[in-house]
Design a protein around this motif. Sequence first.
Motif, PDB file in Angstrom:
ATOM      1  N   ALA A   1       0.770  -1.282   0.056  1.00 50.31           N
ATOM      2  CA  ALA A   1       0.022  -0.083   0.247  1.00 50.31           C
ATOM      3  C   ALA A   1       1.007   1.547  -0.074  1.00 50.31           C
ATOM      4  N   PHE A   2       1.893   1.115   0.763  1.00 52.31           N
ATOM      5  CA  PHE A   2       2.898   2.371   0.846  1.00 52.31           C
ATOM      6  C   PHE A   2       3.720   2.484  -0.368  1.00 52.31           C
ATOM      7  N   LYS A   3       3.719   1.427  -1.262  1.00 58.15           N
ATOM      8  CA  LYS A   3       4.751   1.316  -2.630  1.00 58.15           C
ATOM      9  C   LYS A   3       3.770   1.756  -3.455  1.00 58.15           C
ATOM     10  N   LYS A   4       2.640   1.888  -3.159  1.00 59.91           N
ATOM     11  CA  LYS A   4       1.477   1.772  -4.633  1.00 59.91           C
ATOM     12  C   LYS A   4       1.373   3.798  -4.268  1.00 59.91           C
ATOM     13  N   ALA A   5       1.131   4.524  -2.592  1.00 62.02           N
ATOM     14  CA  ALA A   5       1.196   5.737  -2.945  1.00 62.02           C
ATOM     15  C   ALA A   5       2.280   6.854  -2.724  1.00 62.02           C
ATOM     16  N   SER A   6       2.904   6.485  -2.112  1.00 59.50           N
ATOM     17  CA  SER A   6       4.244   7.567  -2.614  1.00 59.50           C
ATOM     18  C   SER A   6       4.886   7.813  -3.708  1.00 59.50           C
ATOM     19  N   PRO A   7       5.541   8.900  -3.778  1.00 55.49           N
ATOM     20  CA  PRO A   7       6.303   9.713  -5.258  1.00 55.49           C
ATOM     21  C   PRO A   7       7.481   9.091  -4.809  1.00 55.49           C
ATOM     22  N   LYS A   8       8.187   8.957  -5.916  1.00 53.04           N
ATOM     23  CA  LYS A   8       9.435   8.265  -6.026  1.00 53.04           C
ATOM     24  C   LYS A   8      10.699   8.391  -4.780  1.00 53.04           C
ATOM     25  N   ARG A   9       9.821   9.749  -4.664  1.00 54.46           N
ATOM     26  CA  ARG A   9      11.755  10.528  -3.859  1.00 54.46           C
ATOM     27  C   ARG A   9      10.874   9.572  -2.141  1.00 54.46           C
ATOM     28  N   THR A  10      10.041   9.347  -2.047  1.00 53.65           N
ATOM     29  CA  THR A  10       9.374   8.750  -0.452  1.00 53.65           C
ATOM     30  C   THR A  10      10.330   7.123  -0.767  1.00 53.65           C
ATOM     31  N   LEU A  11       9.817   6.879  -2.054  1.00 53.12           N
ATOM     32  CA  LEU A  11      10.227   5.071  -2.177  1.00 53.12           C
ATOM     33  C   LEU A  11      11.543   4.952  -2.520  1.00 53.12           C
ATOM     34  N   ASP A  12      11.941   6.220  -2.933  1.00 54.89           N
ATOM     35  CA  ASP A  12      14.162   6.106  -3.011  1.00 54.89           C
ATOM     36  C   ASP A  12      14.804   5.681  -1.940  1.00 54.89           C
ATOM     37  N   TYR A  13      14.382   6.636  -0.846  1.00 53.17           N
ATOM     38  CA  TYR A  13      14.422   6.475   0.896  1.00 53.17           C
ATOM     39  C   TYR A  13      14.083   5.143   1.626  1.00 53.17           C
ATOM     40  N   PHE A  14      12.848   5.246   1.682  1.00 53.77           N
ATOM     41  CA  PHE A  14      12.218   4.148   2.588  1.00 53.77           C
ATOM     42  C   PHE A  14      13.154   2.804   1.667  1.00 53.77           C
ATOM     43  N   GLN A  15      13.002   2.299   0.361  1.00 51.59           N
ATOM     44  CA  GLN A  15      13.260   1.254  -0.897  1.00 51.59           C
ATOM     45  C   GLN A  15      14.774   0.638   0.332  1.00 51.59           C
ATOM     46  N   PRO A  16      15.386   1.267   0.916  1.00 55.82           N
ATOM     47  CA  PRO A  16      16.726   0.300   1.401  1.00 55.82           C
ATOM     48  C   PRO A  16      16.198  -0.080   2.652  1.00 55.82           C
ATOM     49  N   ILE A  17      15.468   0.743   3.205  1.00 56.28           N
ATOM     50  CA  ILE A  17      15.026   0.857   4.768  1.00 56.28           C
ATOM     51  C   ILE A  17      14.051  -0.975   4.992  1.00 56.28           C
ATOM     52  N   TYR A  18      13.059  -0.907   3.988  1.00 55.72           N
ATOM     53  CA  TYR A  18      11.937  -1.879   3.557  1.00 55.72           C
ATOM     54  C   TYR A  18      13.210  -3.288   3.066  1.00 55.72           C
ATOM     55  N   GLU A  19      14.126  -3.278   2.863  1.00 51.37           N
ATOM     56  CA  GLU A  19      15.067  -4.265   2.401  1.00 51.37           C
ATOM     57  C   GLU A  19      15.733  -5.256   3.642  1.00 51.37           C
ATOM     58  N   SER A  20      16.154  -3.493   3.737  1.00 48.86           N
ATOM     59  CA  SER A  20      16.625  -4.451   5.441  1.00 48.86           C
ATOM     60  C   SER A  20      16.323  -4.849   6.219  1.00 48.86           C
ATOM     61  N   ARG A  21      14.906  -4.151   6.660  1.00 51.26           N
ATOM     62  CA  ARG A  21      13.829  -4.844   7.514  1.00 51.26           C
ATOM     63  C   ARG A  21      13.461  -6.389   6.889  1.00 51.26           C
ATOM     64  N   LYS A  22      12.982  -6.387   5.965  1.00 51.62           N
ATOM     65  CA  LYS A  22      12.989  -8.081   5.514  1.00 51.62           C
ATOM     66  C   LYS A  22      14.425  -8.889   5.571  1.00 51.62           C
ATOM     67  N   ALA A  23      15.123  -8.248   5.268  1.00 56.53           N
ATOM     68  CA  ALA A  23      16.839  -9.002   5.983  1.00 56.53           C
ATOM     69  C   ALA A  23      16.923  -9.249   6.366  1.00 56.53           C
ATOM     70  N   THR A  24      16.242  -8.725   7.904  1.00 61.24           N
ATOM     71  CA  THR A  24      17.114  -8.339   9.545  1.00 61.24           C
ATOM     72  C   THR A  24      15.779  -8.933  10.025  1.00 61.24           C
ATOM     73  N   LYS A  25      14.935  -9.897   9.547  1.00 63.14           N
ATOM     74  CA  LYS A  25      13.455 -10.536  10.226  1.00 63.14           C
ATOM     75  C   LYS A  25      14.050 -11.614  11.025  1.00 63.14           C
ATOM     76  N   ALA A  26      13.277 -11.527  12.358  1.00 63.48           N
ATOM     77  CA  ALA A  26      14.251 -12.900  13.526  1.00 63.48           C
ATOM     78  C   ALA A  26      14.003 -13.898  12.642  1.00 63.48           C
ATOM     79  N   GLY A  27      15.334 -14.558  12.631  1.00 63.68           N
ATOM     80  CA  GLY A  27      15.623 -15.996  12.179  1.00 63.68           C
ATOM     81  C   GLY A  27      16.595 -16.616  10.908  1.00 63.68           C
ATOM     82  N   GLN A  28      17.073 -14.458  11.537  1.00 58.75           N
ATOM     83  CA  GLN A  28      17.923 -14.255   9.665  1.00 58.75           C
ATOM     84  C   GLN A  28      19.030 -14.398  10.003  1.00 58.75           C
ATOM     85  N   PRO A  29      20.341 -14.818   9.587  1.00 58.05           N
ATOM     86  CA  PRO A  29      21.721 -14.556  10.188  1.00 58.05           C
ATOM     87  C   PRO A  29      21.650 -12.802  10.031  1.00 58.05           C
TER      88      PRO A  29
END
Length: 472
Positions: free
Chosen positions: A306-334
């Motif tokens: 939902a956030f991705k669909k509603a956000s302007p490009k510069r908003t996504l440019d900032y939060f995309q790496p955060i989203y990806e890092s949070r996915k990579a650092t979910k509980a149980g991940q190395p």
Amino acid sequence: MLVGAAFVLPSQAQLLKVTVKDKALQKQAMFINHGEFLNMEFDEKGVWTYNNTEKVKAPTEVNMMLGSAGFIPALVEPGKTISVEVLMKNDKPQAKYKGDNVAESRFLFEEGKFTPERMAPRSFDPEDFEDLSEEEINEHKAYLEKQRRDTITFDEAYRRLDQHYAATKKAANAVKDADRRADYLHRTEVRSLSNLLDLTETKAHAWKMDLKKDNYYKELLGRINPNDELGVDQLYRLPQRILDSQLTTSRRDMDQTAYALDYINIVDKNFSNENIRHHLLSDLGMLVFNSSYNGQVFEMDKFWQAFKKASPKRTLDYFQPIYESRKATKAGQPCPDVSFSDPQGNPHKLSEYFGKVLYIDIWATWCGPCCAEIPHIEKHVAHYKDNPKIQFISISIDSNKQAWHNKLEKDKPEWMQFLCNKEEYELISKQWGITGIPRFVIINADGTINQSEAFRPSAPDFRERIDKILGE
């Protein structure tokens, strides 16, 4: 050095000349210009001058903070001189302007006074003053009682707002430059609406009114231009109030998913201006991605779609790496291995300390909330000092290595302390999705992530939650 640079020879043109003859107002006087802070040292005639042309390249609004007179503004401009004499009359500040940009400075002065004069009286909570003496508590009680006595009625507060509005609008209309006049009139209208909303919210709180059922408040909300970029400023928060009035969920809910989707839907429905959407959605992104500080959770993928669909490009440019890092650092991940140095400058890797549960504190000496957590960490370190299952680690991101060493020398912490350089911190931020500090991370003994955004040391149930992790 900066203060000395602010004084000029009499033969030079001055951007600003301030005259204050009242010694009480001169004490701790401060000049403020967008990050430039100077102590104002007056001569024997009560005069202080400013001519830092390196800091003033264009017309600039500045402020003088003068004791009980509060903030006295002025508009300074290259090649022009504005003089202001400040005095108190009937316990109210007076500013007499001469020279260039007088009308503009008078507007700024009136604008500064344009604020609600009725605020909710504070209540006395004994728990807030446990460390005060009986004399200090009695003094505070007397102050609060005087505040209650001096509080004006809401009808009078609305009347005074009308007076301030008329005075501010008149001052704006006195400005000759058409563009400035239009800007000042716009600011006056936006501030007026914000003030009325503030006062009505204060009234609702005092009278325990439901704002969503109050017709006058609804009418005020209807006056808001949802795509006026000035209104989104934290001084006014006009678009934010539209949001607040339409939300059917709460940011205090433990599961933040419904709140986030509700918020995004309201932004989509009400705001088309890209800058305002960016501002509002960025606020949401920071809130949601940092929600676990309070033990809150959210369904990351559902939120992100939902956030991705509603956000302007510069908003996504900032939060995309955060989203990806949070996915990579979910509980149980190395846990991504990171590097840093000890106080002696020796390099280390986080993986050296796997084998125990690691409670990691990422902080800096210049971060007030970070330093406020240190005494809590100290108590927990002492409590678990004989427990071989847990290790506390603090990683500073200070660019000033000496400030870090000075802090360690002062506090003498009895747990591991490390410092990462700029490149190391950039890597940690990217891999762990750090958007701000303090940040706390818990790593399992096997090197997997337990919580990439953990509860703070000051959490009242800290040991209960840590003990549960240690027992798993």
